[in-house]
Scaffold this active site. Structure first.
Site, short mmCIF file in Angstrom:
data_model
loop_
_atom_site.label_atom_id
_atom_site.label_comp_id
_atom_site.label_asym_id
_atom_site.label_seq_id
_atom_site.Cartn_x
_atom_site.Cartn_y
_atom_site.Cartn_z
N HIS A 139 -19.62 13.89 -27.83
CA HIS A 139 -19.28 12.87 -28.82
C HIS A 139 -19.33 11.45 -28.26
CE1 HIS A 139 -15.67 14.23 -26.84
NE2 HIS A 139 -15.02 13.14 -27.19
N ALA A 148 1.58 13.56 -23.49
CA ALA A 148 1.01 12.25 -23.86
C ALA A 148 1.77 11.57 -25.00
CB ALA A 148 -0.47 12.42 -24.22
N ASP A 182 1.70 18.99 -21.88
CA ASP A 182 0.88 17.77 -21.96
C ASP A 182 1.72 16.82 -22.81
OD1 ASP A 182 -0.76 15.73 -22.89
OD2 ASP A 182 -2.54 16.98 -22.92
N PHE A 216 -6.62 19.48 -25.52
CA PHE A 216 -7.40 18.27 -25.78
C PHE A 216 -8.75 18.42 -25.06
CE2 PHE A 216 -8.61 13.81 -24.90
CZ PHE A 216 -8.79 13.44 -26.22
N ASP A 217 -9.75 17.64 -25.50
CA ASP A 217 -11.11 17.88 -24.97
C ASP A 217 -11.25 17.70 -23.47
OD1 ASP A 217 -10.95 15.14 -25.19
OD2 ASP A 217 -12.86 14.86 -26.22
N TYR A 268 0.83 -1.21 0.00
CA TYR A 268 0.00 0.00 0.00
C TYR A 268 0.87 1.26 0.00
CZ TYR A 268 -3.82 3.18 1.10
OH TYR A 268 -4.74 4.19 1.04
N LYS A 321 -0.63 6.57 -23.97
CA LYS A 321 -0.11 6.79 -25.33
C LYS A 321 1.37 6.39 -25.34
CE LYS A 321 -3.85 9.59 -25.09
NZ LYS A 321 -4.67 9.67 -23.88
N1 F0G Z 1 -4.04 14.91 -23.44
C1 F0G Z 1 -4.02 14.48 -24.71
C2 F0G Z 1 -3.19 15.18 -25.72
C3 F0G Z 1 -4.79 13.38 -25.07
O1 F0G Z 1 -4.79 12.97 -26.33
C4 F0G Z 1 -5.57 12.74 -24.07
C5 F0G Z 1 -6.37 11.56 -24.40
C6 F0G Z 1 -5.53 13.22 -22.77
C7 F0G Z 1 -4.75 14.30 -22.48
C8 F0G Z 1 -6.31 12.57 -21.66
O2 F0G Z 1 -5.71 11.40 -21.27
O3 F0G Z 1 -7.35 9.60 -21.82
O4 F0G Z 1 -5.45 9.19 -20.25
O5 F0G Z 1 -7.35 10.62 -19.58
N2 F0G Z 1 -6.62 11.21 -25.56
C9 F0G Z 1 -7.34 10.02 -26.00
C10 F0G Z 1 -7.49 10.05 -27.48
C11 F0G Z 1 -8.60 9.77 -25.27
O6 F0G Z 1 -8.22 9.20 -28.02
O7 F0G Z 1 -6.88 10.89 -28.15
P1 F0G Z 1 -6.52 10.13 -20.70
#
Ligand code: F0G
Length: 474
Positions: A448, A216, A214, A123-124, A71, A257
Site C-alpha cells: 500500500h 500504541a 501492543d 497491525f501490518d 551519550y 500515537k
Molecule cells: N502497532 C499498531 C497498532 C500501529 O497502529 C502501528 C502504526 C504500529 C504498531 C507501528 O508503529 O509506526 O511507530 O512503527 N500505525 C500507524 C498507523 C503507521 O497509521 O496506523 P510505528
C-alpha cells in the site's frame, strides 16, 4: 455545560495550502492514485494517520529544553523510565525510534521459523516483522468484529474460544508469545475489554506462554473500557491502564500515537535477562540503551506526553471529536463502522460503493475520491493494505474494505471536520460515478505504501469515463 470543548488554546499555527480540483486530478494521476505518494503540501486536511502527527503541548516543548543529550546514562532516560514504571508498571525500559523497531527487536529474539503468534488482529508492520522470521501472524478477532454496523462495544476483543483451541492444538512449542493490540487498529480502532484481556492472559499463562500488549493506543482503549465495561465507569483511566498492564509480561509501544509525540517508542518488560539481550541488539542498530535511536529531548517529550494522554479532559474531548465526525457522516447516510473508536472513523467502502466489485478496490477508490473532492487524505485499510489472501473468509486480517479517517491528536478543529463531512457527503451523492481502480505496479510486501493504480472505466450507466469522481469543479 453540555458542550465539550478542546481542552487547550492554540499558540502556534501552521498554514494550510489550498489546491483546486483540477490540480488534484493531476496530482492524483502523477502519484499513481496512491495517496502515500502525494506531498503533504498538496493535502488540505491530512487524515492519513494519527501516528506521529500530534500537536505537542507547551509542557512538551518546555521539556524538550531539558533534554539531556549525553551519550550514556542521560537524565532524560531515567525520567522516562520512571514515568513508564508509574503508568505501565514494567521495570525495564528499552527506548526505540518507533513501534516497528520494537517489533523487530522483540521478534528477532523471540520468534523462529514455523512459529505461530496469535493476536486480536496484528497491525501490518507487526505481521511483516513476524513473517520475515518465517513464522505466521495469526489473527483471532472475536465473532462480533465482523458485523461492522452493530453496537457491540468491544469488537477489538480476541476470540477466547478460538484462542483456547489454538493453544491446545499448537502449544508452547510453536507459540512463543501471544499479542493483543489495544485498541485494535486493523479492526477499526475497536477496544478490547478488561475482561477479555484478563481471560486471554489467563489462557496464555495456563500454557506458560508470554503475553505482550501492543499498547500504541492504550489510553484510548482504557477510555472506551471506562465508557462501556460494567463496573469501570467511575474509575480513573490511569487505574484501568494499570489493570491492563498487570495482565501482561510487557508491552511494545509506538509512542507516535498515545505518547503524543512525533517520533518515539519503547519496549517495557519485567524480565531483566530478556531486557539485557534486547539491549545488546539495540546497540547494533538503534543506539546506546539509554537513548535507543532517539535524542534526549525526544525522551523528555514522550514522558510528558504519556502523562497528558491520560487526562480525562483530553480523552473526553477526543471522544467528542470522533463522535462529531461519525455523526456528521451518518447524517448523510455514509456507512461507517460503529461504534466509532477514538483514533479514527472508518467508512465501509464496500457498502458506500456497491457498484464496485471487490477486485475494483473500493477502499482505494473512495480514498482517491475524497482527495479529489476536498483534498482530504485518508487511508485504505483493506484489500490493498492487507492483500487478497487476508480478505478471504478464513484469511484473518481485514475482512472488509475500509477507509480510515484518522484523527491527528490536538490538530484539527470542528470546522475542519465540517469540511470533511461536506466533502464526503458530496462524494456520496455521486457515488455511482466513483471509478474502480486496478493495480499497475506493486512491491512484494507492504504494497500500500508504494503501489501504483489506474482508474477503470466507469460503468456506462454512470456515463463518466476514466475519472475518479465526476462532480463539477468548484
Ligand atoms: N502497532 C499498531 C497498532 C500501529 O497502529 C502501528 C502504526 C504500529 C504498531 C507501528 O508503529 O509506526 O511507530 O512503527 N500505525 C500507524 C498507523 C503507521 O497509521 O496506523 P510505528
Amino acid at each position: 455545560m453540555k458542550t465539550i470543548i478542546e481542552p487547550f488554546r492554540i499558540k502556534t499555527v501552521e498554514p494550510i495550502n489550498f489546491t483546486d480540483r483540477q490540480q488534484r486530478q493531476q496530482i492524483l494521476a502523477k502519484a499513481g492514485y496512491n495517496l502515500f505518494r502525494i506531498k503533504a503540501r498538496e493535502v488540505i486536511i491530512d487524515l492519513l494517520t494519527d501516528s506521529g502527527t500530534s500537536a505537542m503541548s507547551s509542557e512538551q516543548w518546555a521539556a524538550i529544553m531539558r533534554g539531556d543529550e549525553s551519550y550514556a546514562g542521560c537524565e532524560s532516560f531515567y525520567r522516562l523510565q520512571e514515568k513508564v514504571r508509574q503508568i505501565f508498571g514494567f521495570r525495564e525500559l528499552i527506548p526505540v525510534h518507533q513501534g516497528r523497531a520494537a517489533e523487530r527487536l522483540m521478534f528477532t529474539r523471540l520468534v523462529k521459523e514455523g512459529d505461530l503468534v496469535p493476536s486480536n488482529t496484528h497491525f501490518d508492520t507487526t505481521r511483516a516483522n513476524i513473517e520475515v522470521r518465517g513464522a505466521c501472524a495469526v489473527d483471532l478477532p472475536c465473532q462480533e468484529a465482523s458485523d461492522l454496523q452493530s453496537a457491540y462495544p468491544f469488537k477489538g476483543n480476541i476470540d477466547l474460544e478460538a484462542v483456547e483451541k489454538f493453544l491446545q492444538e499448537h502449544g508452547k512449542e510453536r507459540i512463543p508469545l501471544g499479542m493483543l493490540v489495544v485498541s485494535n487498529n486493523a479492526c477499526a480502532g475497536q477496544p478490547a475489554s478488561l475482561a477479555n484481556i484478563s481471560a486471554y492472559s489467563r489462557l496464555l499463562k495456563e500454557h506458560n506462554i508470554k503475553f505482550y500488549l501492543d499498547a500504541a493506543r492504550f489510553a484510548e482503549n482504557c477510555y472506551m473500557i471506562k465508557e462501556h465495561e460494567p463496573g469501570q465507569a467511575g474509575r480513573p483511566v490511569r487505574a484501568i491502564a494499570a489493570d491492563i498492564f498487570r495482565q501482561a509480561d510487557g508491552c511494545l509501544m509506538s509512542a507516535k500515537k498515545d505518547g503524543l509525540v512525533n517520533m518515539g517508542g519503547f519496549i517495557a518488560i519485567n524480565d531483566g535477562a530478556l531486557a539485557e539481550e534486547l539491549r545488546q541488539s539495540l546497540i547494533l542498530t538503534e543506539g546506546f540503551p539509554t537513548y535507543g535511536g532517539l535524542s534526549g529531548r525526544d525522551l523528555e517529550a514522550m514522558a510528558v506526553g504519556l502523562e497528558e494522554v491520560l487526562s480525562e479532559n483530553y480523552l473526553r474531548y477526543r471522544r467528542a471529536a470522533a463522535d462529531y465526525l461519525a455523526r456528521g457522516l451518518q447524517a448523510h447516510d455514509i456507512p461507517i463502522v460503529t461504534p466509532a473508536g477514538l483514533h479514527a472513523v472508518y467508512i465501509d467502502a464496500t457498502a458506500m460503493l456497491p457498484h464496485l466489485k471487490a477486485g475494483e478496490l473500493p477502499g482505494q477508490a473512495l480514498a482517491c475520491a475524497l482527495y479529489l473532492e476536498g483534498g482530504i487524505r485518508a487511508c485504505e485499510i483493506g484489500r490493498v493494505m492487507f492483500g487478497e489472501a487476508a480478505l478471504s473468509p478464513d484469511g484473518g486480517t481485514a475482512r472488509h474494505d475500509l477507509v480510515r479517517l484518522a484523527l491527528p491528536r490536538r490538530v484539527y478543529s470542528q470546522s475542519h471536520y465540517d469540511y470533511v463531512i461536506e466533502a464526503a457527503a458530496n462524494v456520496y451523492k455521486r457515488r455511482e460515478q466513483v471509478a474502480g481502480l486496478r493495480i499497475t505496479e506493486q512491491p512484494a510486501a507492504l504494497r500500500h505504501f508504494t503501489a501504483r493504480f489506474e482508474p477503470l472505466p466507469v460503468a456506462p450507466s454512470a456515463g463518466v469515463p476514466r475519472t475518479v469522481s465526476a462532480s463539477p469543479s468548484p
